[in-house]
Write a protein that holds these residues in place. Structure first.
Motif, PDB file in Angstrom:
ATOM      1  N   GLN A  33       0.788  -1.163  -0.055  1.00 52.56           N
ATOM      2  CA  GLN A  33       0.003  -0.299   0.088  1.00 52.56           C
ATOM      3  C   GLN A  33       0.739   1.350  -0.057  1.00 52.56           C
ATOM      4  O   GLN A  33       1.946   1.246   0.403  1.00 52.56           O
ATOM      5  CB  GLN A  33      -0.980  -0.063   1.265  1.00 52.56           C
ATOM      6  CG  GLN A  33      -0.151  -0.077   2.534  1.00 52.56           C
ATOM      7  CD  GLN A  33      -1.252  -0.103   3.640  1.00 52.56           C
ATOM      8  OE1 GLN A  33      -2.156  -0.777   3.840  1.00 52.56           O
ATOM      9  NE2 GLN A  33      -0.764   0.524   4.801  1.00 52.56           N
ATOM     10  N   THR A  34       0.539   2.226  -0.671  1.00 48.48           N
ATOM     11  CA  THR A  34       0.869   3.763  -0.462  1.00 48.48           C
ATOM     12  C   THR A  34       0.116   4.647   0.079  1.00 48.48           C
ATOM     13  O   THR A  34      -1.207   4.841  -0.026  1.00 48.48           O
ATOM     14  CB  THR A  34       1.342   4.000  -1.760  1.00 48.48           C
ATOM     15  OG1 THR A  34       2.398   3.157  -2.483  1.00 48.48           O
ATOM     16  CG2 THR A  34       2.012   5.578  -1.867  1.00 48.48           C
ATOM     17  N   ASN A  35       0.507   5.211   1.002  1.00 47.25           N
ATOM     18  CA  ASN A  35       0.014   6.473   1.745  1.00 47.25           C
ATOM     19  C   ASN A  35       0.306   7.835   1.130  1.00 47.25           C
ATOM     20  O   ASN A  35       1.463   7.990   1.010  1.00 47.25           O
ATOM     21  CB  ASN A  35       0.012   6.482   3.230  1.00 47.25           C
ATOM     22  CG  ASN A  35      -0.572   5.249   3.871  1.00 47.25           C
ATOM     23  OD1 ASN A  35      -1.342   4.754   3.333  1.00 47.25           O
ATOM     24  ND2 ASN A  35      -0.046   5.253   5.160  1.00 47.25           N
ATOM     25  N   TYR A  37       0.096  11.700   1.545  1.00 43.31           N
ATOM     26  CA  TYR A  37      -0.176  12.417   2.785  1.00 43.31           C
ATOM     27  C   TYR A  37      -0.314  13.817   2.483  1.00 43.31           C
ATOM     28  O   TYR A  37       0.489  14.284   1.394  1.00 43.31           O
ATOM     29  CB  TYR A  37       0.945  12.230   3.807  1.00 43.31           C
ATOM     30  CG  TYR A  37       1.068  11.069   4.575  1.00 43.31           C
ATOM     31  CD1 TYR A  37       0.142  10.519   5.115  1.00 43.31           C
ATOM     32  CD2 TYR A  37       2.253  10.287   4.683  1.00 43.31           C
ATOM     33  CE1 TYR A  37       0.140   9.338   5.684  1.00 43.31           C
ATOM     34  CE2 TYR A  37       2.677   9.130   5.262  1.00 43.31           C
ATOM     35  CZ  TYR A  37       1.401   8.683   5.894  1.00 43.31           C
ATOM     36  OH  TYR A  37       1.523   7.462   6.500  1.00 43.31           O
ATOM     37  N   ARG A  51      -4.966  11.540   4.454  1.00 44.30           N
ATOM     38  CA  ARG A  51      -4.185  10.913   3.535  1.00 44.30           C
ATOM     39  C   ARG A  51      -4.989  10.317   2.445  1.00 44.30           C
ATOM     40  O   ARG A  51      -6.263  10.112   2.766  1.00 44.30           O
ATOM     41  CB  ARG A  51      -3.250   9.704   4.079  1.00 44.30           C
ATOM     42  CG  ARG A  51      -4.412   8.512   4.441  1.00 44.30           C
ATOM     43  CD  ARG A  51      -3.901   7.076   4.917  1.00 44.30           C
ATOM     44  NE  ARG A  51      -4.792   6.170   4.960  1.00 44.30           N
ATOM     45  CZ  ARG A  51      -4.881   5.642   6.227  1.00 44.30           C
ATOM     46  NH1 ARG A  51      -4.080   5.703   7.199  1.00 44.30           N
ATOM     47  NH2 ARG A  51      -6.017   4.592   6.243  1.00 44.30           N
ATOM     48  N   ARG A  53      -4.924   6.518   0.578  1.00 39.84           N
ATOM     49  CA  ARG A  53      -4.306   5.360   0.509  1.00 39.84           C
ATOM     50  C   ARG A  53      -4.610   4.704  -0.770  1.00 39.84           C
ATOM     51  O   ARG A  53      -5.691   4.529  -0.981  1.00 39.84           O
ATOM     52  CB  ARG A  53      -4.820   4.513   1.771  1.00 39.84           C
ATOM     53  CG  ARG A  53      -3.974   3.152   1.728  1.00 39.84           C
ATOM     54  CD  ARG A  53      -4.398   2.122   2.968  1.00 39.84           C
ATOM     55  NE  ARG A  53      -3.481   2.657   3.947  1.00 39.84           N
ATOM     56  CZ  ARG A  53      -3.722   2.346   5.258  1.00 39.84           C
ATOM     57  NH1 ARG A  53      -4.470   1.574   5.450  1.00 39.84           N
ATOM     58  NH2 ARG A  53      -2.542   2.716   5.952  1.00 39.84           N
ATOM     59  N   GLN A  54      -3.573   3.941  -1.251  1.00 40.52           N
ATOM     60  CA  GLN A  54      -3.809   3.194  -2.636  1.00 40.52           C
ATOM     61  C   GLN A  54      -3.288   1.758  -2.211  1.00 40.52           C
ATOM     62  O   GLN A  54      -2.358   1.504  -1.938  1.00 40.52           O
ATOM     63  CB  GLN A  54      -2.859   3.938  -3.814  1.00 40.52           C
ATOM     64  CG  GLN A  54      -2.972   2.733  -5.150  1.00 40.52           C
ATOM     65  CD  GLN A  54      -2.132   3.366  -6.012  1.00 40.52           C
ATOM     66  OE1 GLN A  54      -1.353   4.150  -5.721  1.00 40.52           O
ATOM     67  NE2 GLN A  54      -2.146   2.602  -7.175  1.00 40.52           N
ATOM     68  N   ASN A  81      -5.093   9.295  -6.707  1.00 41.09           N
ATOM     69  CA  ASN A  81      -4.471  10.213  -5.778  1.00 41.09           C
ATOM     70  C   ASN A  81      -4.440  11.849  -6.391  1.00 41.09           C
ATOM     71  O   ASN A  81      -3.758  11.925  -7.130  1.00 41.09           O
ATOM     72  CB  ASN A  81      -3.018   9.884  -5.414  1.00 41.09           C
ATOM     73  CG  ASN A  81      -2.271  10.756  -4.610  1.00 41.09           C
ATOM     74  OD1 ASN A  81      -3.016  11.261  -3.702  1.00 41.09           O
ATOM     75  ND2 ASN A  81      -1.156  10.878  -5.028  1.00 41.09           N
ATOM     76  N   GLU A 109       4.686  10.769   0.151  1.00 40.32           N
ATOM     77  CA  GLU A 109       4.117   9.417   0.289  1.00 40.32           C
ATOM     78  C   GLU A 109       5.086   8.621   1.178  1.00 40.32           C
ATOM     79  O   GLU A 109       6.138   8.598   1.263  1.00 40.32           O
ATOM     80  CB  GLU A 109       3.907   8.623  -0.975  1.00 40.32           C
ATOM     81  CG  GLU A 109       5.271   8.734  -1.833  1.00 40.32           C
ATOM     82  CD  GLU A 109       4.884   8.517  -3.121  1.00 40.32           C
ATOM     83  OE1 GLU A 109       5.361   7.465  -3.722  1.00 40.32           O
ATOM     84  OE2 GLU A 109       4.379   9.713  -3.719  1.00 40.32           O
TER      85      GLU A 109
END
Length: 184
Positions: A33-35, A37, A51, A53-54, A81, A109
């Motif tokens: 996952q990627t946050n 911010y 955030r 999140r992906q 995003n 991120e």
């Protein structure tokens, strides 16, 4: 819009402790996952974190608002995003209702490889995080709120089983902010 009261316990792990847990919990489900911010353009607002999140091709805009106990999570499904999602009507209505600005900017991120173990008390997450020039490891226990008292005991049992110290970890967002802006 979905809401959830998030109660979690977490500790920073050494790389060795991280691998010890992964070796033990071999059946853990892995996700990446990627946050992404964001912060309000006014200032670093300590009352709310934001955030997107992906996970795979799914994106979720989340606001976390500190409560007396835990954090209120407010989630909006979004297609990508983009800071433009903060201007969406339902998001603006939520922000205005709680007297937060809808003027936000992207600040960076954090990438996580997460190993998840479900049990009756919640979700145990063994995380490897990468952000800025930092690499860290943590153990999170995201609690089923109906079993909070039992979940904390279970969390301590896991730490004791692996001789891991319970060093309370700051949230990922806060560790990111501290590193990015040189704060304490």
């Amino acid at each position: 819009m979905k809401t959830n009261l998030e109660i979690e316990y977490k500790t920073i792990l050494s790389k060795e402790e991280y691998h010890l847990l992964l070796d033990y919990f071999k059946d853990a489900h892995e996700i990446k996952q990627t946050n992404y911010y964001y912060q309000s353009k006014n200032s670093l607002n300590k009352k709310i974190a934001a955030r997107i999140r992906q996970i795979n091709t799914c994106f979720e805009l989340t606001f976390k608002i500190k409560q007396e106990k835990g954090k209120l999570e407010v989630n909006f499904e979004v297609p990508s995003n983009s800071v433009d999602h903060f201007k969406r009507e339902d998001v603006r209505e939520f922000l205005n209702k709680h007297q937060f600005t809808s003027d936000w900017k992207y600040i960076g991120e954090l990438h996580t490889t997460r190993h998840i173990i479900q049990d009756k008390y919640g979700e145990l997450c063994i995380d490897h995080n990468q952000y800025l020039d930092i690499e860290d490891y943590e153990l999170e226990y995201e609690v089923n709120n109906d079993f909070e008292e039992f979940a904390f005991k279970r969390y301590l049992e896991i730490l004791n089983q692996f001789s891991i110290k319970n060093i309370k970890a700051k949230a990922k967002f806060h560790r990111f902010i501290i590193t990015k802006f040189g704060l304490d």
